[in-house]
Motif scaffolding. Structure first.
Motif, PDB file in Angstrom:
ATOM      1  N   ILE A 109       0.829  -1.199   0.000  1.00 19.94           N
ATOM      2  CA  ILE A 109       0.000   0.000   0.000  1.00 19.94           C
ATOM      3  C   ILE A 109       0.867   1.255   0.000  1.00 19.94           C
ATOM      4  N   ARG A 110       1.928   1.272   0.829  1.00 15.75           N
ATOM      5  CA  ARG A 110       2.804   2.441   0.881  1.00 15.75           C
ATOM      6  C   ARG A 110       3.525   2.647  -0.450  1.00 15.75           C
ATOM      7  N   LEU A 111       3.966   1.550  -1.062  1.00 16.99           N
ATOM      8  CA  LEU A 111       4.656   1.657  -2.351  1.00 16.99           C
ATOM      9  C   LEU A 111       3.718   2.194  -3.416  1.00 16.99           C
ATOM     10  N   ALA A 112       2.480   1.695  -3.446  1.00 15.42           N
ATOM     11  CA  ALA A 112       1.510   2.168  -4.433  1.00 15.42           C
ATOM     12  C   ALA A 112       1.229   3.651  -4.254  1.00 15.42           C
ATOM     13  N   ALA A 113       1.089   4.084  -2.997  1.00 14.12           N
ATOM     14  CA  ALA A 113       0.842   5.503  -2.738  1.00 14.12           C
ATOM     15  C   ALA A 113       2.005   6.359  -3.179  1.00 14.12           C
ATOM     16  N   TRP A 114       3.229   5.886  -2.948  1.00 10.51           N
ATOM     17  CA  TRP A 114       4.398   6.668  -3.362  1.00 10.51           C
ATOM     18  C   TRP A 114       4.490   6.741  -4.897  1.00 10.51           C
ATOM     19  N   GLN A 115       4.285   5.613  -5.548  1.00 10.94           N
ATOM     20  CA  GLN A 115       4.364   5.590  -7.015  1.00 10.94           C
ATOM     21  C   GLN A 115       3.280   6.455  -7.653  1.00 10.94           C
ATOM     22  N   SER A 116       2.130   6.535  -6.990  1.00 10.83           N
ATOM     23  CA  SER A 116       0.977   7.248  -7.559  1.00 10.83           C
ATOM     24  C   SER A 116       0.816   8.640  -6.979  1.00 10.83           C
ATOM     25  N   ARG A 117       1.860   9.162  -6.329  1.00  6.29           N
ATOM     26  CA  ARG A 117       1.710  10.424  -5.609  1.00  6.29           C
ATOM     27  C   ARG A 117       1.270  11.577  -6.508  1.00  6.29           C
TER      28      ARG A 117
END
Length: 438
Positions: free
Chosen positions: A427-435
């Motif tokens: 979830i954290r990785l997805a949020a960072w990639q999609s910031r």
């Protein structure tokens, strides 16, 4: 047992008038059919059972008031198209089956809204899928290719044309698809419950804490102040199915969050400058969903949390921090509306599986379930609940063939603590990639 524990912060629910007192499960009850969970799936299952067997006694039991749970907490999209992940399936027949199922659900809901005069902002508004930056545009281009291969109608909207619809120039481009509907979900769910057939008895605020075999081929459902004996049990319990010992270690509880504004005043509406009654989902699935409701509220939805204890996993501090992030997303899109306050921030729990597979079928003799909506609950819950009732009574149809063909067994999850660590990291990785799309 971890029971539903939703808070009272849901804007959709708060916008409705107060309800009368709930009828609760008390004493010893005997039913021909018991349905646990009065969301989209449970309501549809109970209604269909009543149509098949008008003289049967059917109990529909929910741990909360109707519409307090996930079905009343979503963003109000009833989507006809296959989910993003299902669109990737290489089998065209698989996707056509999903289209038939989703559209059957929409037709069913529309007929009920019209027949019973359910005031729920039901609208054939279609849906936009939007992109902000390069990452979103790449996803959007891929989505356009998938739509072309599917043979479904769509159109691209960008530049000033898109800004005139959305009231913001934040988005670079969007793909509009015409088949989706928008709705006030809590009002729809309440209306569906209020219009149930006479032989369906709705019991609210009545959590079932234990299900046991009764030794004669039936089951006993135990609540705090009563019990139900039945030979036929249908579970429309989504993520909570695992609390009854079924599909354990196969479902992941995830909560997503939304905030909405006070209704725009006439002066604020002029500053906004867009149209009313539209919905946009992000091309990048980890981005931000935005809606403008018929009563002129703007909704921002993003942020995902792994919630192993459901509502008890999230407190006021978490909700407050999410509200701050929602405010940033709102102001990046609508800077001219900085004076428009948020009035509610809420979360809703749903079930996903690691292989994005929905479960539909029989768990053991007399027990049937539709579980794991993978984030597309309104249409899927409605049609899966309807067809689960068909399956339970032995009815046959081409739609029942379709749902058997597109469902299966959710894959096993790794054990804790590896599961929680992996989900939170993802979830954290997805949020960072999609910031850039948040």
């Amino acid at each position: 047992m971890n029971l539903p524990h939703d808070d009272n912060t849901c804007g959709w629910y708060a916008a409705l008038p107060p309800q009368g007192p709930a009828r609760r499960l008390t004493g010893r009850q005997i039913a021909d059919y018991a349905v646990i969970g009065a969301g989209f799936a449970g309501l549809a299952a109970a209604r269909r059972l009543a149509a098949h067997e008008p003289h049967a006694r059917i109990l529909l039991i929910d741990a909360q008031r109707v519409a307090e749970g996930a079905s009343g907490r979503n963003s109000g999209f009833v989507i006809d198209l296959p989910h993003k992940f299902a669109l990737e399936n290489p089998d065209p027949a698989f996707k056509q089956r999903l289209l038939r199922l989703n559209r059957a659900a929409i037709d069913q809901l529309q007929s009920l809204v019209e027949a019973h005069g359910i005031a729920c902002q039901w609208s054939h508004a279609g849906k936009y899928q939007g992109a902000v930056g390069e990452r979103g545009l790449a996803y959007l281009a891929h989505f356009e290719k998938l739509m072309a291969a599917l043979g479904e109608p769509y159109r691209a909207v960008d530049g000033p044309d898109l800004a005139r619809v959305l009231g913001t120039s934040c988005y670079s481009r969007a793909i509009y698809t015409p088949g989706s509907y928008l709705v006030q979900p809590a009002a729809l769910v309440r209306g569906l419950a209020a219009s149930l057939p006479e032989n369906v008895e709705l019991l609210e605020n009545s959590p079932i804490t234990r299900v046991e075999r009764d030794g004669t081929g039936g089951y006993v459902l135990y609540g705090k102040d009563g019990e139900v004996r039945t030979r036929n049990l249908l579970l429309g319990t989504s993520i909570f199915t695992r609390e009854f010992g079924y599909l354990e270690n196969r479902l992941l509880p995830v909560m997503t969050f939304a905030s909405w504004t006070a209704p725009l005043t006439e002066e604020q509406s002029k500053r906004y400058g867009g149209t009313f009654d539209w919905g946009l989902t992000p091309a990048d699935h980890a981005g931000t969903t935005v809606r403008m409701t018929q009563d002129r509220r703007l909704i921002i939805r993003n942020t995902y949390k792994h919630v192993p204890k459901y509502g008890r996993s999230v407190g006021n501090a978490t909700r407050d921090s999410i509200r701050v992030e929602h405010r940033k997303a709102f102001l990046s899109r609508f800077p001219a509306l900085a004076d428009v306050p948020f009035t509610h921030t809420w979360g809703g729990v749903y079930a996903i599986s690691r292989n994005f597979t929905n479960f539909f079928g029989q768990l053991e003799d007399g027990v049937f379930a539709a579980a794991c909506d993978n984030g597309v609950g309104a249409a899927w819950g409605t049609i899966s609940g309807t067809l689960l009732a068909d399956y339970a009574v032995g009815a046959q149809s081409s739609l029942l063939d379709d749902i058997h063909a597109v469902t299966g067994m959710p894959s096993l999850n790794p054990p804790e603590p590896f599961l929680g660590l992996g989900v939170r990291t993802r979830i954290r990785l997805a949020a960072w990639q999609s910031r850039a799309e948040l």
